[in-house]
Design an enzyme around this catalytic site. Structure first.
Site, PDB file in Angstrom:
ATOM      1  CG  PHE A 137      -1.986   1.300   1.140  1.00 28.91           C
ATOM      2  CD1 PHE A 137      -3.032   0.952   0.170  1.00 28.91           C
ATOM      3  CD2 PHE A 137      -1.589   2.409   1.658  1.00 28.91           C
ATOM      4  CE1 PHE A 137      -4.017   2.264   0.193  1.00 28.91           C
ATOM      5  CE2 PHE A 137      -2.456   3.478   1.523  1.00 28.91           C
ATOM      6  CZ  PHE A 137      -3.638   3.346   0.885  1.00 28.91           C
ATOM      7  CG  ASP A 222       5.594   3.447   2.054  1.00 27.27           C
ATOM      8  OD1 ASP A 222       5.560   4.102   3.098  1.00 27.27           O
ATOM      9  OD2 ASP A 222       4.373   3.519   1.388  1.00 27.27           O
ATOM     10  CE  LYS A 251      -1.165   5.504   7.802  1.00 28.94           C
ATOM     11  NZ  LYS A 251      -0.775   5.127   6.420  1.00 28.94           N
TER      12      LYS A 251
HETATM   13  C1  LIG Z   1      -1.232   5.274   4.859  1.00 26.33           C
HETATM   14  C2  LIG Z   1       0.030   4.923   4.179  1.00 26.33           C
HETATM   15  C3  LIG Z   1       0.280   5.538   3.140  1.00 26.33           C
HETATM   16  C4  LIG Z   1      -0.784   6.615   2.319  1.00 26.33           C
HETATM   17  O1  LIG Z   1      -0.589   7.865   3.278  1.00 26.33           O
HETATM   18  P1  LIG Z   1      -1.643   8.973   3.338  1.00 26.33           P
HETATM   19  O2  LIG Z   1      -1.297   9.927   4.255  1.00 26.33           O
HETATM   20  O3  LIG Z   1      -2.944   8.167   3.532  1.00 26.33           O
HETATM   21  O4  LIG Z   1      -1.640   9.414   1.866  1.00 26.33           O
HETATM   22  C5  LIG Z   1       1.302   5.225   2.084  1.00 26.33           C
HETATM   23  N1  LIG Z   1       2.066   4.388   2.640  1.00 26.33           N
HETATM   24  C6  LIG Z   1       1.763   3.493   3.587  1.00 26.33           C
HETATM   25  C7  LIG Z   1       3.031   2.306   3.949  1.00 26.33           C
HETATM   26  C8  LIG Z   1       0.824   3.793   4.567  1.00 26.33           C
HETATM   27  O5  LIG Z   1       0.579   3.098   5.665  1.00 26.33           O
END
Ligand SMILES: *Cc1c(COP(=O)(O)O)cnc(C)c1O
Length: 394
Positions: A137, A222, A251
């Site tokens: 994700f 990420d 986050k």
């Molecule tokens: C939450 C998340 C995102 C997206 O972040 P947003 O602030 O909602 O755009 C991308 N990568 C990972 C691993 C995430 O947990």
């Protein structure tokens, strides 16, 4: 207005992008939140791994208040003092030499994809392809939803940007054989979070790093969910003996204030020059003040130690529960990023926990996700384990 009236008004005026639980949260403190009827909940969702210091953390509140009175926003056309401070702390405490600030995770990943492409355009014979993982994700913008290796998030949004391909997580041979003469980088979450708290096998990330080194590819980590202390170290890569070329954060960076960042080594970052990328709000004084207060707490208040210790305790307690409930298939996690895979859908369990005053999350339909504030106590964990025990049946 009654709770029912608030919910009706919300459904009337707000686009239908979330399946919401029928409560309105109005107040938070530490690991607790309260709804509009005054009911108290122990919050093991924490805004989805955002409020890591707990709700309304006094130092973050104070920093935001103070900065709002001094200077809320100025353009990045000028130097910004708290931005200089936070960049310094991030660089000092990570592999990175340079930081780009933005406002969310998707934006941080967009910036990472753009930087990787720009660097490759100039230094890697115009290669552009990025390999990502199935069940990953990376966000909801067009590029990041394309980087996300899950068809369900991409359906209906074609045409998607070119230049992404997917391989299974934890599969080094598949990764190696997916590399082409167009590949410039590999993007991976150290632990797949939304994808079901999937933990890398021993040496997997080191293997990915080695492939990148051998083939001259960029490693993009990420760490939007795993970073900022969630796994017991400031960044998850520290647990696995690897360093990326580019890393993204968001986050928990502002404990609820929207902040994101993309970090890189000097070599890669040098591909960006004025005009290549920008953000009006990115790195603004208010966001940076929140970020500074968060970093200060993470580095100096024993938060990481508590996360590691209580993460191990929680994992152990949940694994005990597994022995008493046949619907629990597996419990896995690192620090306070913990998943419990069920042999049934998790929705009803989440609802029953909510009725009993405990907020938890379910991802992938059948994987309960626990991402509480990192400041929780054994007592909090015992309460959650007790409620789970009650609602899970045999
Ligand atoms: C939450 C998340 C995102 C997206 O972040 P947003 O602030 O909602 O755009 C991308 N990568 C990972 C691993 C995430 O947990």
């Amino acid at each position: 207005m009654t709770t029912e009236e608030l919910i009706a008004l919300s459904d009337n005026n707000i686009m239908d992008t979330y399946r919401r639980f029928p409560i309105v949260l109005v107040k938070g403190s530490g690991a607790k939140v309260w709804d509009s009827d005054g009911k108290e909940y122990l919050d093991f969702v924490a805004g989805i791994a955002v409020c890591s210091l707990g709700h309304s953390h006094p130092a973050v509140v104070e920093a935001i208040k103070k900065q709002a009175e001094i200077l809320t926003h100025v353009s990045n056309l000028y130097y910004i003092k708290p931005q200089i401070g936070l960049a310094g702390l991030l660089v000092e405490n990570s592999f990175a030499d340079k930081v780009f600030f933005c406002n969310s995770g998707a934006e941080a990943n967009e910036a990472a994809i753009k930087l990787a492409r720009k660097y490759a355009h100039e230094n890697m014979d115009r290669k552009y392809e990025i390999i990502t993982m199935e069940e990953s994700f990376h966000g909801r913008t067009l590029a990041t939803v394309t980087a996300t290796g899950q068809e369900k998030f991409q359906k209906g949004f074609a045409p998607l940007p070119e230049g992404f391909k997917y391989v299974p997580f934890n599969d080094l041979p598949a990764l190696e054989s997916a590399i082409t003469d167009k590949t410039c980088g590999i993007m991976v979450e150290p632990i797949q979070a939304e994808g079901g708290i999937r933990i890398p096998d021993d040496h997997y990330l080191q293997g990915v790093r080695k492939i990148c080194d051998d083939m001259g590819l960029l490693l993009i980590l990420d760490e939007i969910q795993t970073g900022m202390g969630r796994t017991g170290t400031l960044f998850a890569y520290e647990n696995y003996g690897v360093e990326p070329d580019i890393m993204t954060l968001a986050k928990a960076m502002g404990n609820g204030f929207p902040v994101g960042a993309m970090l890189a080594t000097d070599k890669i970052a040098s591909a960006f020059v004025p005009g290549n990328h920008a953000s009006t709000f990115g790195g603004n004084p208010l966001a940076m003040a929140a970020g500074l207060a968060v970093m200060d707490a993470l580095l100096n208040d024993g938060v990481l130690e508590n996360c590691e210790k209580l993460g191990a305790y929680f994992l152990e307690r949940l694994d005990e529960l597994r022995k008493d409930h046949s619907i629990i298939k597996e419990v896995r996690g690192k620090g306070l990023l913990i998943g419990m895979e069920l042999s049934v859908e998790g929705d009803d369990i989440v609802k029953e926990c909510m009725n009993r005053g405990v907020l938890i999350n379910c991802t992938c339909g059948n994987i309960l996700r626990f991402v509480p504030p990192l400041i929780i106590t054994e007592e909090d964990i015992d309460r959650v384990v007790g409620v789970l025990d009650e609602v899970m049946g045999d």
